[in-house]
Design an enzyme around this catalytic site. Structure first.
Site, mmCIF file in Angstrom:
data_model
loop_
_atom_site.group_PDB
_atom_site.id
_atom_site.type_symbol
_atom_site.label_atom_id
_atom_site.label_comp_id
_atom_site.label_asym_id
_atom_site.label_seq_id
_atom_site.Cartn_x
_atom_site.Cartn_y
_atom_site.Cartn_z
ATOM 1 N N GLU A 1 -7.075 5.209 5.941
ATOM 2 C CA GLU A 1 -6.980 4.088 5.002
ATOM 3 C C GLU A 1 -6.962 2.749 5.731
ATOM 4 O O GLU A 1 -7.458 1.746 5.233
ATOM 5 C CB GLU A 1 -5.728 4.240 4.130
ATOM 6 C CG GLU A 1 -5.689 3.278 2.968
ATOM 7 C CD GLU A 1 -4.446 3.408 2.112
ATOM 8 O OE1 GLU A 1 -4.334 2.641 1.154
ATOM 9 O OE2 GLU A 1 -3.582 4.257 2.410
ATOM 10 N N TYR B 1 -1.398 -26.243 0.880
ATOM 11 C CA TYR B 1 -1.586 -24.812 0.635
ATOM 12 C C TYR B 1 -2.708 -24.233 1.471
ATOM 13 O O TYR B 1 -2.696 -23.043 1.781
ATOM 14 C CB TYR B 1 -1.745 -24.485 -0.853
ATOM 15 C CG TYR B 1 -2.673 -25.367 -1.640
ATOM 16 C CD1 TYR B 1 -4.030 -25.111 -1.680
ATOM 17 C CD2 TYR B 1 -2.167 -26.438 -2.365
ATOM 18 C CE1 TYR B 1 -4.871 -25.917 -2.425
ATOM 19 C CE2 TYR B 1 -3.012 -27.240 -3.113
ATOM 20 C CZ TYR B 1 -4.361 -26.971 -3.149
ATOM 21 O OH TYR B 1 -5.200 -27.764 -3.876
ATOM 22 N N GLU C 1 5.317 -3.499 1.728
ATOM 23 C CA GLU C 1 6.609 -4.147 1.933
ATOM 24 C C GLU C 1 6.676 -4.825 3.303
ATOM 25 O O GLU C 1 7.138 -5.961 3.423
ATOM 26 C CB GLU C 1 7.754 -3.127 1.822
ATOM 27 C CG GLU C 1 7.941 -2.560 0.431
ATOM 28 C CD GLU C 1 7.125 -1.296 0.167
ATOM 29 O OE1 GLU C 1 7.470 -0.575 -0.785
ATOM 30 O OE2 GLU C 1 6.144 -1.031 0.896
ATOM 31 N N LYS D 1 -1.580 -5.117 -3.201
ATOM 32 C CA LYS D 1 -2.607 -4.214 -2.669
ATOM 33 C C LYS D 1 -3.477 -3.840 -3.861
ATOM 34 O O LYS D 1 -3.032 -3.140 -4.772
ATOM 35 C CB LYS D 1 -1.941 -2.991 -2.035
ATOM 36 C CG LYS D 1 -2.909 -2.020 -1.418
ATOM 37 C CD LYS D 1 -2.146 -0.885 -0.742
ATOM 38 C CE LYS D 1 -3.093 0.096 -0.095
ATOM 39 N NZ LYS D 1 -2.361 1.127 0.659
#
Length: 124
Positions: A21, A54, A74, A100
Site C-alpha cells: 500500500e 496558507y 494518526e 486518507k
C-alpha cells in the site's frame, strides 16, 4: 473569535499498513484551521505579512511528507501538526484533519480521517 480555514489541500503520501500500500504515493486531503487570539492586523492592513500565509503552511506540509512513509493516518496527522504548529503566530491555535481518501476497505467510500489540534475543530 476569528478563524482562518482551508480545506482539501492535496498531499501525496506513502501511507498504509502494508508495504504494498505504501509502494505508491496516494492522495490525502489536509483541512486546517487557525483560530486567532486577536483579530489579525491583516483585517485592517490588507497585508499578507499581518496574517498566516496558507501557501506557506501547505508547502511546509508537503515538505513534511516528502520522501517519507507512514503506516497510520494518526501518525501522519501528528507529524503534520508538529511541523505546522510553530508556523502559527503566538496566541493563535491550530487544528487539522488528515483524510486518507482511498483506504483499502471498500465500505469506506468517503475515506478515513484523523483530527487533532489546540481546539475542537468543526465537523464536515
Amino acid at each position: 473569535m476569528s478563524l482562518l480555514e482551508f480545506n482539501g489541500a492535496r498531499l501525496w503520501v506513502r501511507l498504509g499498513c502494508g508495504a504494498d500500500e505504501r509502494a505508491q504515493p496516494q492522495a490525502v486531503d489536509l483541512d486546517l484551521a487557525v483560530r486567532f487570539g486577536e483579530l489579525p492586523a491583516a483585517c485592517e492592513t490588507d497585508k499578507l505579512g499581518d496574517t498566516v500565509c496558507y501557501a506557506e503552511l501547505v508547502e511546509a506540509a508537503r515538505a513534511a511528507v516528502a520522501g517519507r512513509e507512514f503506516h497510520l493516518v494518526e501518525r501522519l496527522a501528528h507529524e503534520l501538526f508538529a511541523r505546522l504548529r510553530p508556523l502559527v503566530p503566538p496566541g493563535a491555535e491550530l487544528w487539522l484533519r488528515v483524510t486518507k481518501l482511498h483506504p483499502p476497505v471498500p465500505e469506506l467510500a468517503r475515506g478515513v480521517a484523523f483530527s487533532l489540534g489546540d481546539f475542537e475543530g468543526r465537523s464536515r
